[in-house]
Design a protein around this motif. Structure first.
Motif, PDB file in Angstrom:
ATOM      1  N   GLN A 120       0.674  -1.665   0.179  1.00  0.00           N
ATOM      2  CA  GLN A 120      -0.223  -0.140   0.259  1.00  0.00           C
ATOM      3  C   GLN A 120       0.947   0.911   0.294  1.00  0.00           C
ATOM      4  O   GLN A 120       0.435   1.948  -0.585  1.00  0.00           O
ATOM      5  N   PHE A 121       2.127   1.295   0.704  1.00  0.00           N
ATOM      6  CA  PHE A 121       3.429   2.908   1.135  1.00  0.00           C
ATOM      7  C   PHE A 121       3.560   2.997  -0.436  1.00  0.00           C
ATOM      8  O   PHE A 121       3.991   3.570  -0.947  1.00  0.00           O
ATOM      9  N   LEU A 122       4.010   1.199  -1.297  1.00  0.00           N
ATOM     10  CA  LEU A 122       4.244   1.774  -2.489  1.00  0.00           C
ATOM     11  C   LEU A 122       3.325   2.057  -3.707  1.00  0.00           C
ATOM     12  O   LEU A 122       4.239   2.554  -4.162  1.00  0.00           O
ATOM     13  N   ASP A 123       2.895   1.560  -3.655  1.00  0.00           N
ATOM     14  CA  ASP A 123       1.616   2.331  -4.821  1.00  0.00           C
ATOM     15  C   ASP A 123       1.563   3.100  -4.257  1.00  0.00           C
ATOM     16  O   ASP A 123       1.214   4.493  -5.105  1.00  0.00           O
ATOM     17  N   PHE A 124       1.054   3.989  -3.025  1.00  0.00           N
ATOM     18  CA  PHE A 124       0.993   5.510  -2.581  1.00  0.00           C
ATOM     19  C   PHE A 124       2.119   6.183  -3.121  1.00  0.00           C
ATOM     20  O   PHE A 124       1.510   7.640  -3.725  1.00  0.00           O
ATOM     21  N   CYS A 125       3.179   5.863  -2.962  1.00  0.00           N
ATOM     22  CA  CYS A 125       4.201   6.802  -3.399  1.00  0.00           C
ATOM     23  C   CYS A 125       4.321   6.906  -5.237  1.00  0.00           C
ATOM     24  O   CYS A 125       4.347   7.796  -5.661  1.00  0.00           O
ATOM     25  N   SER A 126       3.657   5.417  -6.049  1.00  0.00           N
ATOM     26  CA  SER A 126       3.161   5.676  -7.229  1.00  0.00           C
ATOM     27  C   SER A 126       2.681   6.307  -7.450  1.00  0.00           C
ATOM     28  O   SER A 126       2.220   7.274  -8.599  1.00  0.00           O
ATOM     29  N   PHE A 127       1.509   6.449  -7.078  1.00  0.00           N
ATOM     30  CA  PHE A 127       0.368   8.065  -7.040  1.00  0.00           C
ATOM     31  C   PHE A 127       1.309   8.923  -7.291  1.00  0.00           C
ATOM     32  O   PHE A 127       0.863  10.157  -7.847  1.00  0.00           O
ATOM     33  N   LEU A 128       1.945   9.615  -5.947  1.00  0.00           N
ATOM     34  CA  LEU A 128       2.238  10.646  -5.797  1.00  0.00           C
ATOM     35  C   LEU A 128       3.278  11.008  -6.568  1.00  0.00           C
ATOM     36  O   LEU A 128       3.621  12.311  -6.858  1.00  0.00           O
ATOM     37  N   ILE A 129       4.553   9.870  -7.478  1.00  0.00           N
ATOM     38  CA  ILE A 129       5.091   9.935  -8.590  1.00  0.00           C
ATOM     39  C   ILE A 129       4.226  10.820  -9.790  1.00  0.00           C
ATOM     40  O   ILE A 129       4.624  11.386  -9.890  1.00  0.00           O
ATOM     41  N   SER A 130       3.084   9.813  -9.620  1.00  0.00           N
ATOM     42  CA  SER A 130       2.080  10.555 -11.219  1.00  0.00           C
ATOM     43  C   SER A 130       1.601  12.057 -11.093  1.00  0.00           C
ATOM     44  O   SER A 130       1.512  12.452 -11.836  1.00  0.00           O
ATOM     45  N   ASP A 131       1.186  11.803 -10.096  1.00  0.00           N
ATOM     46  CA  ASP A 131       0.063  13.364  -9.506  1.00  0.00           C
ATOM     47  C   ASP A 131       1.122  14.739  -9.625  1.00  0.00           C
ATOM     48  O   ASP A 131       0.418  15.644  -9.723  1.00  0.00           O
ATOM     49  N   PHE A 132       2.248  14.569  -9.150  1.00  0.00           N
ATOM     50  CA  PHE A 132       3.326  15.560  -8.878  1.00  0.00           C
ATOM     51  C   PHE A 132       4.158  15.713  -9.599  1.00  0.00           C
ATOM     52  O   PHE A 132       4.266  16.888 -10.223  1.00  0.00           O
ATOM     53  N   GLY A 133       4.230  14.223 -10.812  1.00  0.00           N
ATOM     54  CA  GLY A 133       4.938  14.395 -12.000  1.00  0.00           C
ATOM     55  C   GLY A 133       6.789  14.537 -11.025  1.00  0.00           C
ATOM     56  O   GLY A 133       7.446  15.465 -12.010  1.00  0.00           O
ATOM     57  N   ILE A 134       6.917  14.001 -10.390  1.00  0.00           N
ATOM     58  CA  ILE A 134       8.325  14.206  -9.513  1.00  0.00           C
ATOM     59  C   ILE A 134       8.936  12.750  -9.754  1.00  0.00           C
ATOM     60  O   ILE A 134       7.843  11.758  -9.192  1.00  0.00           O
ATOM     61  N   GLN A 135      10.073  12.682  -9.953  1.00  0.00           N
ATOM     62  CA  GLN A 135      10.507  11.338 -10.282  1.00  0.00           C
ATOM     63  C   GLN A 135      10.802  10.631  -9.107  1.00  0.00           C
ATOM     64  O   GLN A 135      11.209  11.386  -8.021  1.00  0.00           O
ATOM     65  N   PHE A 136      11.205   9.815  -8.771  1.00  0.00           N
ATOM     66  CA  PHE A 136      11.640   9.071  -7.717  1.00  0.00           C
ATOM     67  C   PHE A 136      12.747   8.060  -7.422  1.00  0.00           C
ATOM     68  O   PHE A 136      12.437   6.821  -7.984  1.00  0.00           O
ATOM     69  N   SER A 137      13.559   7.931  -6.542  1.00  0.00           N
ATOM     70  CA  SER A 137      14.501   6.874  -7.010  1.00  0.00           C
ATOM     71  C   SER A 137      14.934   6.804  -5.469  1.00  0.00           C
ATOM     72  O   SER A 137      14.770   7.423  -4.770  1.00  0.00           O
ATOM     73  N   PHE A 138      14.807   5.546  -4.887  1.00  0.00           N
ATOM     74  CA  PHE A 138      16.011   5.200  -3.546  1.00  0.00           C
ATOM     75  C   PHE A 138      17.445   4.133  -3.448  1.00  0.00           C
ATOM     76  O   PHE A 138      16.904   3.313  -4.860  1.00  0.00           O
ATOM     77  N   VAL A 139      17.746   4.712  -2.952  1.00  0.00           N
ATOM     78  CA  VAL A 139      19.755   3.566  -2.759  1.00  0.00           C
ATOM     79  C   VAL A 139      18.921   2.822  -1.298  1.00  0.00           C
ATOM     80  O   VAL A 139      18.305   3.235  -0.203  1.00  0.00           O
ATOM     81  N   ASP A 140      19.240   1.280  -1.379  1.00  0.00           N
ATOM     82  CA  ASP A 140      18.810  -0.211  -0.181  1.00  0.00           C
ATOM     83  C   ASP A 140      19.202   0.946   0.426  1.00  0.00           C
ATOM     84  O   ASP A 140      20.827   1.051   0.959  1.00  0.00           O
TER      85      ASP A 140
END
Length: 124
Positions: free
Chosen positions: A48-68
């Motif tokens: 659910q958290f990951l889906d929310f992050c995907s929604f924010l990426i689309s909604d804000f038009g901001i790319q997102f990446s993470f280093v493990d």
């Protein structure tokens, strides 16, 4: 490209939302989380958290990446290969040792309290 650098989100949707709002306020085009994002797709709450992050990426038009960091599902991540590792609906993983946007990513720390934590509850 303007970046917002953050860390230790630990699967917290409220913090993630605040980070996207901060990135928008400062005209950032990309957010880079530098460890302990909370990547555990094998746990429903984390999906659910990951889906929310995907929604924010689309909604804000901001790319997102993470280093493990040391609080990710490394077994799941290690199944991906190739130069760009889109691991979840627009979320990019910059693995340890990868150079991206002129930045080199490094290992996270060892979790000293791991044995006292429950995965999916207080360890992400």
């Amino acid at each position: 490209m303007r970046h917002l650098i953050c860390g230790d989100i630990h699967g917290d949707m409220f913090n993630l939302n605040d980070i996207f709002n901060l990135a928008k306020k400062h005209n950032c085009q990309k957010i880079i989380n530098v460890g302990d994002f909370g990547f555990f797709p094998n746990i429903e709450r984390c999906r659910q958290f990951l889906d929310f992050c995907s929604f924010l990426i689309s909604d804000f038009g901001i790319q997102f990446s993470f280093v493990d960091g040391n609080h990710e599902n490394h077994s799941f991540l290690n199944q991906f290969s190739g130069e760009v590792r889109n691991v979840w609906k627009g979320i990019e993983w910059n693995w340890r040792g990868k150079i991206f946007d002129g930045i080199c990513s490094f290992d996270g720390a060892y979790s000293i309290d791991k044995e006292y934590r429950e995965i999916g509850f207080d360890w992400f």
